[in-house]
Design a protein around this motif. Structure first.
Motif, mmCIF file in Angstrom:
data_model
loop_
_atom_site.group_PDB
_atom_site.id
_atom_site.type_symbol
_atom_site.label_atom_id
_atom_site.label_comp_id
_atom_site.label_asym_id
_atom_site.label_seq_id
_atom_site.Cartn_x
_atom_site.Cartn_y
_atom_site.Cartn_z
ATOM 1 N N ASP A 117 -2.805 1.511 -6.377
ATOM 2 C CA ASP A 117 -3.837 0.809 -7.139
ATOM 3 C C ASP A 117 -4.374 1.666 -8.289
ATOM 4 O OD1 ASP A 117 -5.326 2.668 -5.785
ATOM 5 O OD2 ASP A 117 -6.517 1.225 -4.632
ATOM 6 N N GLY A 118 -3.718 2.818 -8.557
ATOM 7 C CA GLY A 118 -4.003 3.568 -9.773
ATOM 8 C C GLY A 118 -4.905 4.771 -9.652
ATOM 9 N N ARG A 119 -5.416 5.078 -8.460
ATOM 10 C CA ARG A 119 -6.249 6.280 -8.310
ATOM 11 C C ARG A 119 -5.350 7.512 -8.232
ATOM 12 N NH1 ARG A 119 -8.076 5.953 -3.368
ATOM 13 N NH2 ARG A 119 -6.812 4.106 -2.908
ATOM 14 N N SER A 120 -5.821 8.632 -8.753
ATOM 15 C CA SER A 120 -4.977 9.826 -8.780
ATOM 16 C C SER A 120 -5.804 11.083 -8.535
ATOM 17 C CB SER A 120 -4.242 9.948 -10.126
ATOM 18 O OG SER A 120 -5.160 10.127 -11.188
ATOM 19 N N GLU B 103 0.732 15.423 -9.213
ATOM 20 C CA GLU B 103 -0.421 14.652 -8.806
ATOM 21 C C GLU B 103 -0.005 13.556 -7.831
ATOM 22 O OE1 GLU B 103 -2.344 12.597 -11.963
ATOM 23 O OE2 GLU B 103 -0.533 11.560 -12.626
ATOM 24 N N VAL B 104 -0.958 13.151 -7.010
ATOM 25 C CA VAL B 104 -0.796 12.026 -6.099
ATOM 26 C C VAL B 104 -1.398 10.802 -6.775
ATOM 27 C CG1 VAL B 104 -1.332 11.112 -3.810
ATOM 28 C CG2 VAL B 104 -1.055 13.573 -4.131
ATOM 29 N N VAL B 105 -0.669 9.686 -6.773
ATOM 30 C CA VAL B 105 -1.152 8.453 -7.394
ATOM 31 C C VAL B 105 -1.017 7.311 -6.387
ATOM 32 C CG1 VAL B 105 -0.984 6.891 -9.367
ATOM 33 C CG2 VAL B 105 -0.273 9.285 -9.615
ATOM 34 N N ARG C 151 0.840 -1.189 0.000
ATOM 35 C CA ARG C 151 0.000 0.000 0.000
ATOM 36 C C ARG C 151 0.877 1.241 0.000
ATOM 37 N NH1 ARG C 151 -3.720 0.153 4.738
ATOM 38 N NH2 ARG C 151 -4.961 1.508 3.414
ATOM 39 N N GLY C 152 0.284 2.354 -0.415
ATOM 40 C CA GLY C 152 1.017 3.605 -0.410
ATOM 41 C C GLY C 152 0.666 4.467 -1.602
ATOM 42 N N PHE C 153 1.556 5.409 -1.898
ATOM 43 C CA PHE C 153 1.312 6.347 -2.988
ATOM 44 C C PHE C 153 2.650 6.894 -3.476
ATOM 45 C CE2 PHE C 153 1.914 9.108 0.588
ATOM 46 C CZ PHE C 153 2.516 10.243 0.071
ATOM 47 N N VAL D 264 -4.172 20.530 -0.314
ATOM 48 C CA VAL D 264 -3.997 19.659 0.848
ATOM 49 C C VAL D 264 -5.152 18.669 0.970
ATOM 50 C CG1 VAL D 264 -3.824 19.609 3.368
ATOM 51 C CG2 VAL D 264 -2.609 21.361 2.071
ATOM 52 N N ALA D 265 -6.363 19.106 0.699
ATOM 53 C CA ALA D 265 -7.530 18.227 0.834
ATOM 54 C C ALA D 265 -7.434 17.041 -0.118
ATOM 55 C CB ALA D 265 -8.811 19.015 0.567
ATOM 56 N N SER D 266 -6.981 17.289 -1.344
ATOM 57 C CA SER D 266 -6.831 16.207 -2.308
ATOM 58 C C SER D 266 -5.760 15.219 -1.847
ATOM 59 C CB SER D 266 -6.465 16.778 -3.680
ATOM 60 O OG SER D 266 -6.197 15.743 -4.605
ATOM 61 N N LEU D 267 -4.625 15.751 -1.380
ATOM 62 C CA LEU D 267 -3.561 14.888 -0.853
ATOM 63 C C LEU D 267 -4.094 13.993 0.251
ATOM 64 C CD1 LEU D 267 -0.564 14.047 -0.244
ATOM 65 C CD2 LEU D 267 -0.499 16.023 1.293
ATOM 66 N N GLU D 268 -4.787 14.602 1.216
ATOM 67 C CA GLU D 268 -5.254 13.828 2.368
ATOM 68 C C GLU D 268 -6.287 12.784 1.971
ATOM 69 O OE1 GLU D 268 -4.543 17.013 5.991
ATOM 70 O OE2 GLU D 268 -6.564 16.810 5.131
ATOM 71 N N SER D 269 -7.147 13.116 1.016
ATOM 72 C CA SER D 269 -8.190 12.168 0.627
ATOM 73 C C SER D 269 -7.613 10.915 -0.019
ATOM 74 C CB SER D 269 -9.185 12.833 -0.328
ATOM 75 O OG SER D 269 -8.585 13.099 -1.592
ATOM 76 N N LEU D 270 -6.461 11.041 -0.671
ATOM 77 C CA LEU D 270 -5.842 9.892 -1.336
ATOM 78 C C LEU D 270 -4.769 9.230 -0.480
ATOM 79 C CD1 LEU D 270 -5.572 11.361 -4.921
ATOM 80 C CD2 LEU D 270 -6.751 9.244 -4.339
ATOM 81 N N ALA D 271 -3.881 10.039 0.114
ATOM 82 C CA ALA D 271 -2.710 9.480 0.790
ATOM 83 C C ALA D 271 -3.032 8.921 2.173
ATOM 84 C CB ALA D 271 -1.615 10.537 0.895
#
Length: 221
Positions: free
Chosen positions: A62-65, A57-59, A40-42, A125-132
């Motif tokens: 499993d491929g979500r970005s 971008e944060v990826v 797991r991770g990004f 920051v919100a996008s980072l937190e939602s994915l990472a």
């Protein structure tokens, strides 16, 4: 008696030397050689338009970005303020990994204006937190964490670094890409960390070394 191998592998080096490329190649090799591993991770990667870097971008593995930072948002906000116009900035991440689409709408108290800045980039920051952050949850079934990277943009999230430290304090191996910035020194000094300093002359050797160390750790789990 030989010391136990470190469970936290910290990859460092100057910008553009290939840290993310090394980490992702190790990940791909591990996935091929250990297909049943739960990893797991990004990671982060550049977003470019016409050869120009316009953001990051944060990826997830499993491929979500999603967006991490954009210079286009910064430019549009700056122009709106300069022209004394009202805009709402909506950043829509397209499926084309090289492109941002920026929509201008009516704006009142724009959240984007409050986004922190690193150089010419506004950090989402919100996008980072939602994915990472979900990827950094310590779960018993996880065999390996990959975190790329721990840098200025990521550390604008007050929740990010504590999540990283929880991973480090767990019993799960972790290769990571870090930078020398305030707050990250504790990673270098952590008793369970091994530092790998990358340069253009040792990249292939380092990749082999890191893979072998992770392979050794994972076989003992």
């Amino acid at each position: 008696m030989a010391a136990a191998p470190s469970r936290c592998l910290l990859v460092t080096g100057p910008p553009g030397v290939g840290k993310t490329t090394l980490v992702m190649r190790v990940f791909e090799t591990l996935r091929a050689s250990h297909p049943n591993l739960t990893i797991r991770g990004f990671y982060t990667r550049e977003v470019r338009e016409s050869g120009e870097r316009v953001g990051f971008e944060v990826v997830t593995l499993d491929g979500r970005s999603g967006p991490l930072a954009s210079s286009k948002v910064s430019r549009l906000i700056a122009q709106a303020i300069k022209d004394d116009r009202s805009y709402c900035i909506a950043v829509m991440w397209t499926n084309r990994l090289t492109s941002f689409e920026i929509a201008s709408l009516q704006l009142a108290n724009p959240e984007s204006v409050r986004w922190p800045t690193v150089g010419k980039y506004k950090v989402d920051v919100a996008s980072l937190e939602s994915l990472a952050l979900p990827e950094l949850q310590v779960k018993e079934e996880t065999d390996l964490f990959i975190i790329d990277e721990v840098g200025k943009m990521e550390l604008f999230s007050s929740a990010f670094f504590p999540a990283v430290m929880r991973v480090i304090e767990s019993n799960i191996p972790i290769p990571r890409n870090g930078q020398d910035i305030p707050g990250v020194a504790s990673l270098r000094n952590h008793p369970g960390a091994a530092i790998f300093t990358l340069n253009t002359g040792n990249r292939d050797m380092m990749r082999e070394t890191i893979y072998n160390q992770l392979n050794c750790l994972l076989q003992k789990r």
